[in-house]
Design a protein around this motif. Sequence first.
Motif, short mmCIF file in Angstrom:
data_model
loop_
_atom_site.label_atom_id
_atom_site.label_comp_id
_atom_site.label_asym_id
_atom_site.label_seq_id
_atom_site.Cartn_x
_atom_site.Cartn_y
_atom_site.Cartn_z
N ALA A 102 -96.89 64.57 -56.97
CA ALA A 102 -97.08 64.07 -55.61
C ALA A 102 -95.77 63.55 -55.03
O ALA A 102 -95.43 63.82 -53.86
CB ALA A 102 -98.14 62.97 -55.61
N ARG A 138 -93.69 65.17 -51.82
CA ARG A 138 -93.28 64.38 -50.65
C ARG A 138 -91.79 64.53 -50.39
O ARG A 138 -91.35 64.67 -49.24
CB ARG A 138 -93.63 62.91 -50.86
CG ARG A 138 -95.12 62.59 -50.78
CD ARG A 138 -95.35 61.10 -50.68
NE ARG A 138 -94.85 60.37 -51.83
CZ ARG A 138 -95.55 60.12 -52.93
NH1 ARG A 138 -96.80 60.56 -53.03
NH2 ARG A 138 -95.03 59.44 -53.94
N SER A 183 -97.82 72.12 -56.07
CA SER A 183 -97.90 70.95 -55.20
C SER A 183 -96.87 71.01 -54.09
O SER A 183 -97.15 70.69 -52.93
CB SER A 183 -97.72 69.66 -56.02
OG SER A 183 -98.74 69.52 -56.98
#
Length: 257
Positions: free
Chosen positions: A188, A192, A233
Amino acid sequence: MDLNADLGESFGHWRLGDDEALLTIVTSANVACGFHAGDPDTMLRTCRLAAEHGVTVGAHVGYRDLAGFGRRFVDVAPATLTAEVLYQLGGLDACAKAAGTRIGYVKPHGALYNALVRHETQADAVVDAVRAYDPTLTVLGLPGAVWLKRADVAGLPVRFEAFADRAYTAAGGLVPRERPGAVLHDPAQIARRSVQLATEGTVTSIDGRTIRARVDSICVHGDNPNAVIIASSVRDALTAAGVKLKAFSLENRRLTA
């Protein structure tokens, strides 16, 4: 934005990473050329998979250092370094041609990548090799690296990359791997950072500063145990942010019939 990963790093019976899965995610593949990792079987197999998935093949050239995975500096003579890079380019390009594609760019690996940020003599040696082999090949590296400056002067196409899963210093360099926090592992967080790089052209350094980062390609490391999860991701986050994923090479350089 281009999304690249280091692939083809298995050797003999030893397997590293999930190339098959990563090649369904990334747009460019930095394929090991047999010096820091990889072997002819792996090179050919990886090129075939890349061609099958429409992924651009890049030559991931490095020092002759299988035991150290190319992460140890080698004080090699400039003429020898030029010859060794030429050897690696020719070997991978032969595999790529046999797979119906061509190498589209060159990216140094590991210790060579880091050395070329400041080592002028080795920078010239690598530039000489690329120019001698194919001056239309794009070269990929860290913004501000001396070898990219020399490559630009020599007329080689230059592109810049950032690392989604590596920490940066306040000066814009990579934090050495031996330091705590140098390699990021949280998918994650990495996703970002990738969106920040692609949409804002900035990255947060290890000491919390926001620094500018000129980026044409974002790299995820294929030898990370969670590489597939991380790459997925990153791709999902970039797509959700409206970033179009496309290889920085305008075409896959497939051989014409």
